[in-house]
Design a protein around this motif. Structure first.
Motif, short mmCIF file in Angstrom:
data_model
loop_
_atom_site.label_atom_id
_atom_site.label_comp_id
_atom_site.label_asym_id
_atom_site.label_seq_id
_atom_site.Cartn_x
_atom_site.Cartn_y
_atom_site.Cartn_z
N ARG A 53 15.57 4.39 -56.14
CA ARG A 53 16.76 3.62 -55.80
C ARG A 53 17.88 4.39 -55.55
N PHE A 54 18.50 3.91 -54.33
CA PHE A 54 19.82 4.73 -53.73
C PHE A 54 21.12 4.07 -53.72
N VAL A 55 22.08 4.64 -54.31
CA VAL A 55 23.45 4.06 -54.09
C VAL A 55 24.19 5.50 -53.46
N ILE A 56 24.57 5.10 -52.02
CA ILE A 56 25.17 6.22 -51.23
C ILE A 56 26.81 5.93 -51.47
N VAL A 57 27.35 6.78 -52.02
CA VAL A 57 28.98 6.85 -52.19
C VAL A 57 29.48 7.41 -51.21
N LYS A 58 30.29 6.59 -50.51
CA LYS A 58 31.09 7.20 -49.34
C LYS A 58 32.53 6.78 -49.46
N PRO A 82 30.92 14.18 -46.94
CA PRO A 82 31.07 12.62 -46.27
C PRO A 82 30.29 11.67 -47.21
N ALA A 83 29.31 12.07 -47.82
CA ALA A 83 28.44 10.99 -48.69
C ALA A 83 27.76 11.67 -49.83
N THR A 84 27.66 11.02 -51.07
CA THR A 84 26.89 11.46 -52.14
C THR A 84 25.87 10.45 -52.39
N ASN A 172 24.49 15.50 -52.20
CA ASN A 172 25.67 15.41 -51.18
C ASN A 172 25.06 15.52 -50.00
N ILE A 173 25.43 14.84 -49.04
CA ILE A 173 24.93 14.66 -47.51
C ILE A 173 25.92 14.94 -46.56
#
Length: 197
Positions: A53-58, A82-84, A172-173
């Motif tokens: 499951r993914f939560v993309i923190v921006k 930019p995103a975690t 981090n992405i």
């Protein structure tokens, strides 16, 4: 049927890919983040259980929610990214097996008889999916900075309040800034850690 990737592609995915610690200010769009998922979702998991499951923190607000859970060394680079991605795994993944594994509608019973058994499978296959996520991100021209330094309880409270999802790791992405890289660390040779029997 699969074919061998070019050396350039293998360099992108593995040989030249690095864990990034600094980031440029080039943004990552929601479409790019969706494209990562839409690529990695095809990679295999046991019984197609797909427990990750993914939560993309921006957003700034979401980053501020994540910050107190991070160890000191992970705070600045996470704020700059930019995103975690908070990568978790659903310990009740088996509830979705009638949809995901329709070939055998008894598949749920392979896992729901023991919480410990189910969690071991969820963690193993969720970890695979986290690695697939990073490979997909690299394949799509993005850089990754996976991290383990965080308070699991705080992350779960903030981003997985449903209680059946546990956090695995953070990543981090974005577009890495080479100024933040360490010298490349050594790796084991094949004969040091592997054998063919």
């Amino acid at each position: 049927m699969s074919g061998k990737l070019s050396d350039d592609a293998l360099d992108t995915l593995f040989r030249n890919a690095r864990t990034q610690n600094a980031w440029t200010d080039q943004p990552v769009s929601d479409d790019e983040l969706r494209a990562i998922y839409d690529l990695m979702k095809w990679a295999p998991t046991s019984a197609n259980m797909s427990p990750a499951r993914f939560v993309i923190v921006k957003s700034k607000e979401a980053k501020e929610k994540l910050l107190p859970a991070l160890t000191e060394g992970n705070k600045a680079k996470t704020l700059a990214a930019p995103a975690t991605v908070v990568i978790g795994y659903d310990v009740e993944f088996y509830e979705h097996l009638p949809k995901l594994f329709p070939h055998d509608l008894t598949a749920k019973t392979w896992f729901n008889w023991s919480a410990e058994w189910a969690e071991a499978h969820a963690f193993r296959n969720g970890s695979l999916q986290g690695a697939y996520f990073m490979i997909a991100a690299r394949a799509l021209g993005l850089d990754c900075g996976p991290m383990s330094g965080f308070d699991m309880g705080k992350v779960e409270e903030a981003f997985f309040p449903e209680k059946n999802v546990k956090v695995n790791f953070l990543c981090n992405i974005g577009h890495g800034d080479p100024k933040g890289l360490f010298d490349r660390s050594p790796r084991f040779d094949f004969d040091e850690v592997a054998k063919i029997v």
